[in-house]
Write a protein that holds these residues in place. Sequence first.
Motif, PDB file in Angstrom:
ATOM      1  N   GLU A  78       0.815  -0.974   0.229  1.00 18.64           N
ATOM      2  CA  GLU A  78       0.005  -0.259  -0.086  1.00 18.64           C
ATOM      3  C   GLU A  78       1.057   0.887   0.294  1.00 18.64           C
ATOM      4  O   GLU A  78       0.806   2.417  -0.576  1.00 18.64           O
ATOM      5  CB  GLU A  78      -0.949   0.011   1.591  1.00 18.64           C
ATOM      6  CG  GLU A  78      -1.762  -0.522   1.283  1.00 18.64           C
ATOM      7  CD  GLU A  78      -3.471  -0.817   1.382  1.00 18.64           C
ATOM      8  OE1 GLU A  78      -3.394   0.317   2.568  1.00 18.64           O
ATOM      9  OE2 GLU A  78      -3.487  -1.759   3.139  1.00 18.64           O
ATOM     10  N   ALA A  82       1.390   4.433  -2.973  1.00 17.83           N
ATOM     11  CA  ALA A  82       1.066   5.427  -2.960  1.00 17.83           C
ATOM     12  C   ALA A  82       2.760   6.813  -3.642  1.00 17.83           C
ATOM     13  O   ALA A  82       2.487   7.998  -3.147  1.00 17.83           O
ATOM     14  CB  ALA A  82       0.915   5.658  -0.886  1.00 17.83           C
ATOM     15  N   LEU A 100      -0.474  13.304  -3.330  1.00 16.77           N
ATOM     16  CA  LEU A 100      -0.894  12.813  -1.764  1.00 16.77           C
ATOM     17  C   LEU A 100      -0.109  13.645  -1.523  1.00 16.77           C
ATOM     18  O   LEU A 100       0.762  14.034  -1.613  1.00 16.77           O
ATOM     19  CB  LEU A 100      -0.378  11.335  -1.622  1.00 16.77           C
ATOM     20  CG  LEU A 100      -1.543  10.353  -2.483  1.00 16.77           C
ATOM     21  CD1 LEU A 100      -0.618   9.186  -1.560  1.00 16.77           C
ATOM     22  CD2 LEU A 100      -2.756  10.554  -2.529  1.00 16.77           C
ATOM     23  N   ILE A 103       0.398  10.898   4.881  1.00 16.78           N
ATOM     24  CA  ILE A 103       0.209   9.239   4.518  1.00 16.78           C
ATOM     25  C   ILE A 103      -0.011   8.852   6.098  1.00 16.78           C
ATOM     26  O   ILE A 103       1.177   9.093   6.469  1.00 16.78           O
ATOM     27  CB  ILE A 103       0.805   8.069   3.776  1.00 16.78           C
ATOM     28  CG1 ILE A 103       1.193   8.595   2.497  1.00 16.78           C
ATOM     29  CG2 ILE A 103       1.405   6.834   4.534  1.00 16.78           C
ATOM     30  CD1 ILE A 103       2.520   7.797   1.814  1.00 16.78           C
ATOM     31  N   ASP A 234      -4.245  11.376   2.429  1.00 15.77           N
ATOM     32  CA  ASP A 234      -4.788  10.988   2.269  1.00 15.77           C
ATOM     33  C   ASP A 234      -5.455   9.333   2.096  1.00 15.77           C
ATOM     34  O   ASP A 234      -6.567   8.684   2.043  1.00 15.77           O
ATOM     35  CB  ASP A 234      -4.264  11.209   0.546  1.00 15.77           C
ATOM     36  CG  ASP A 234      -4.538  12.492   0.502  1.00 15.77           C
ATOM     37  OD1 ASP A 234      -5.562  13.099  -0.436  1.00 15.77           O
ATOM     38  OD2 ASP A 234      -3.912  13.363   0.293  1.00 15.77           O
ATOM     39  N   ARG A 235      -3.838   8.801   2.479  1.00 19.47           N
ATOM     40  CA  ARG A 235      -3.733   7.175   3.044  1.00 19.47           C
ATOM     41  C   ARG A 235      -3.473   6.661   3.698  1.00 19.47           C
ATOM     42  O   ARG A 235      -2.416   7.317   5.139  1.00 19.47           O
ATOM     43  CB  ARG A 235      -2.504   6.882   2.081  1.00 19.47           C
ATOM     44  CG  ARG A 235      -2.936   6.879   0.587  1.00 19.47           C
ATOM     45  CD  ARG A 235      -3.718   5.559   0.339  1.00 19.47           C
ATOM     46  NE  ARG A 235      -4.201   5.223  -1.172  1.00 19.47           N
ATOM     47  CZ  ARG A 235      -3.396   4.680  -2.034  1.00 19.47           C
ATOM     48  NH1 ARG A 235      -2.298   4.027  -1.679  1.00 19.47           N
ATOM     49  NH2 ARG A 235      -3.309   4.797  -3.678  1.00 19.47           N
TER      50      ARG A 235
END
Length: 496
Positions: A78, A82, A100, A103, A234-235
């Motif tokens: 993941e 990103a 992005l 995180i 965002d993540r």
Amino acid sequence: MMGWIVGAVAATFLFLGYLGVPLLPLVVLTLIIAAVTFFSSTSGGRLGVGKKETIQTNESVPNLTFDEIGGQKRAKNELIEALDFLIHRDHIDAYGIRPLKGILLSGPPGTGKTLMAKAAAHYTDSVFVSTAGSAFIEMYVGVGAKRIRKLFTEAREMARKKKKKNAIIFIDEIDVIGGRRDGSQHREYDQTLNQLLTEMDGLSSEQDVRLLVVAATNRKDMLDSALLRPGRFDRHITVDLPDKKARTHILHLHLHTKPLSADVKIEKIAEETFGFSGAQLESVANEAAIYALRDEEREITQHHLSLAIDKVMMGEKTDREATQEERERVAIHEMGHAIVAEFVQPESVAQVALSPRGEALGYVRHHPGSDRYLYTREQIEGQIMILLAGAAAEQVVFGNRSTGARNDYERANQSAQLLIESGLSELGIINPDWIEKSSLQAEASRILSSLEERTIHQIEQHRHVLERGLYLLLKDEVLQGDHFRQLLAQADEWVR
């Protein structure tokens, strides 16, 4: 330099004294100025003058790669996806993907969140700037916000100095400054968080240095919603405790440089360390090497690794001396746990020990078996019976109980609560908030009383195993699982 200043001040005082000027007010004023200067310079610029404020940084790109981090395959995939948005800028522009900005890594302590952030910097060839949320909290309003601004400025300057296009800012313990705002927090906390949000909103892919904020927390539920919304972090990536396969990988990474005996079975160690974090597994490998050094052995054996697991799980052996009566009671208590554990889950007892370790006067170490994340009613009831077995054995042998079962009872009550809240009790599917506490307590007491009767019945059937185990524990202090199962097998033959 300091010598010249002191000499000049002394000469000035002598000259003024010669002219008849009163020196006492000047001496007092000079001491005040010197004290203010000294404290300002040693407080890291806290008063606004003096030494330049510094933030913990690492100006070079970390050498750590994702391959050097054990386990966490899903989380690493993941994160890499990103990070590819940061590297392959042309690709994301073609699809109209917004870059992005942040995180968030969340998960229990010791699972490798900081390592993941460093590996991310290596993967993207970014300078790495790290700090912790606690570094921004001050009693002076505005200081934290100033440090946030400085952090982002230093990251850009560092990237330009190193001729890098990317920089990663890593903020550990972000929950310290990013907690939910409810109007009751200190104003400094709010200003610091607001400044962080402002800086993240100002990030743009058009800047000469692209910044990515990576944050870590083990309390994601406490974070302010403004941080968690799209466009900021965002993540959200969960870095969880490793499963058996991941634990095996982590142990291989930490043990491959150490001299291992041929009898070492890393897969077996991985089985026995269910629930351990990556940091705890590293500690197991290190402590095993220390035990081998103490024994003046050239290789680390399975026995050393077993001792290391016990130490990481329960602490080092202590010099606490118990009376003979206490030793006998502890031995009976632990044998009770072991007997019921074998009844509930055969082959699960690894060792019964009568040696003080950490806060415990004795302990039973279990083979957890395969990793399990879901439990049935029967499985939870079995765990409760194991917890109640220590005090039950004391009751059967001595006719009374001791305070040694206090922690067992706390955990048994928690398990009974889990049964009730999971809809596995006689109350059925409920909302605990809609039921009186007395009703919940009555159901928990019913569950515990019923299971206690079954536990005492099992103990009474194996009373002579208690007595034989007592003799062996008082003599050797340790009873291995295989030997313990032999005693149970002999007892079952006598019963038949």
